[in-house]
Design an enzyme around this catalytic site. Structure first.
Site: not given
Ligand SMILES: [Zn+2]
Length: 460
Positions: A273, A319, A346
């Protein structure tokens, strides 16, 4: 420098020769090339330096969108798309807190994402300390009237980050639970494993039909001080939080592709993200994930022949406060049957130790040899199926897309996460490259196969 360039040339030659013979040999060559490839570091350094922190709705997010398009273009990706969506945004203003009595002391705090502001003159009240979130929930309705609730539950350090889910609930839901009991504000101990005084932010949500009260996180030592002071007698704290909101902000999911050579319509969706919190430069969360997946796909794209299926890297645009997963699904609903697999990086840049594939895939003949490719970089193929592909793939997963998860060592991750300490110097280049090696090898084997993860799941 000359030696490493020669080594790169040699590994390229190897991958070229190995391609026709054996996908595992190509994956192994990609792994070796990835370990010394500068792309991931260049990407994470450039994003965090030229764009900086990237909250949704900020001018920086617009710069990040342009940066993403340029980066995909420069690295040779094709079919670059900028998919716009709209969502609410929240912007932090001035924040402060201090102990008023028994003695004055400036506290280290940060407002939680989407908290309401305090009145301009602040809120001053006596605190009530709860050492666990469960203790707050056990407090009777009305017992906190006029008080500031303080929850000091510590976070457990764990390699897989399991402590986050346990502690995170007090950040997400704590304000409304405190308000139900009459509190005028909530302070939580940062969801952090660090002993730094820096406080850690993160998203919170208000329950419907409960008064919205301001909420902030305390630096860990500050939370412990309040805990000790409150054990000795009454403590008064003053809290001031300012913020602005916008009901409709523009955000973007940006993607680029390495087109498949035989079945280009079959797509593997990966990425990280692009947005971050407003403190730090979002180097570990999640410029690293952007860099890892972009670099892995780029290395595969540099092969003389692309794998059979298309690799699509998505830089998801919202996100932290949510929205990019839903927007991505909405824009790709019709394509879902052709999305073979999805996954997101992530969890910072700590080394990968395990690959979790969809149900049944670890034993699939097409992936025979993958375990041996991963052994030299100390990565196991888990026998447990992936449960989640990452927050931005949740929409796809709910729509039936199989997911994979490369598990990373998160032992240090929550020292930095969502704090001013999330900066480039915390990224270890060798660990970043080990991630690229793991992703490149796994992605190549899957993209060059005809493995149908949905059929494997149904066969169980
Ligand atoms: Zn993240």
């Amino acid at each position: 420098m000359r030696i490493s360039l020669l080594a790169l040339a040699a590994s390229l030659a190897l991958s070229s020769a190995a391609f026709a013979a054996d996908p595992a040999a190509t994956a192994a060559a990609l792994r070796e090339k990835a370990l010394t490839d500068p792309t991931a570091w260049t990407v994470v350094e450039d994003l965090t330096t030229t764009v900086g922190p990237r909250p949704v709705g900020s001018p920086a997010m617009t710069r990040a969108k342009d940066w993403a398009v340029k980066t995909f273009t420069d690295l040779g990706f094709t079919d670059i798309k900028v998919e716009e969506f709209s969502k609410p945004s929240w912007t932090r203003g001035a924040e402060s807190a201090s102990i008023v009595g028994p003695y004055p002391f400036k506290l280290s705090i940060i407002g939680l994402g989407e908290t309401v502001p305090t009145p301009a003159k602040g809120i001053e009240a006596e605190i009530v300390v709860f050492k666990t979130y469960a203790a707050l929930l056990a407090a009777p309705v009305g017992s906190l009237t006029g008080k500031i609730a303080v929850v000091t539950q510590p976070m457990v350090r764990a390699q897989d980050g399991a402590g986050y889910g346990v502690a995170g609930v007090m950040r997400r839901n704590g304000a409304s639970e405190a308000a139900k009991r009459g509190a005028v504000a909530l302070l939580i101990r940062s969801i952090s494993t660090s002993d730094s005084r820096l406080a850690h932010t993160g998203i919170m949500r208000y329950a419907a039909d409960v008064p919205k009260i301001p909420a902030a996180a305390l630096g860990v030592p500050d939370a412990e001080l309040l805990e000790r002071l409150a054990a000795r007698g009454p403590v008064r704290v003053k809290l001031s939080l300012a913020s602005t909101t916008s009901a409709k902000t523009v955000a973007w999911n940006i993607s680029g592709e390495i087109k498949g050579s035989a079945k280009p319509e079959e797509v593997i969706v990966i990425g990280g993200h692009l947005d971050s919190w407003d403190v730090g430069t979002g180097a570990v969360d999640d410029a690293s994930g952007i860099a890892i997946t972009t670099a892995a796909a780029k290395l595969i794209g540099d092969l003389p022949t692309h794998p059979r299926r298309t690799l699509r890297v998505v830089m998801w645009g919202s996100e932290e406060s949510g929205g990019s997963s839903e927007a991505y699904l909405a824009a790709h609903k019709d394509e879902v049957p052709n999305i073979v697999l999805a996954g997101e990086s992530d969890f910072g840049a700590g080394r990968v130790y395990s690959v979790m594939l969809p149900q049944g895939a670890a034993a699939a003949p097409q992936l025979k040899g993958l375990a041996d490719v991963m052994t030299p970089i100390s990565v196991l193929i888990s026998r447990d199926p992936a449960r989640s592909g990452g927050a931005d793939t949740e929409g796809l997963q709910q729509a039936g897309v199989p997911v994979l998860s490369l598990r990373q060592d998160g032992t240090r991750y929550f020292d930095l996460h969502h704090s001013e300490d999330d900066t480039l110097d915390k990224v270890v280049p060798a660990e970043l490259n080990q991630n690229v090696a793991a992703w490149a090898a796994v992605l190549y084997m899957i993209a060059d196969s005809d493995i149908d993860f949905r059929a494997l799941k149904d066969a169980k």
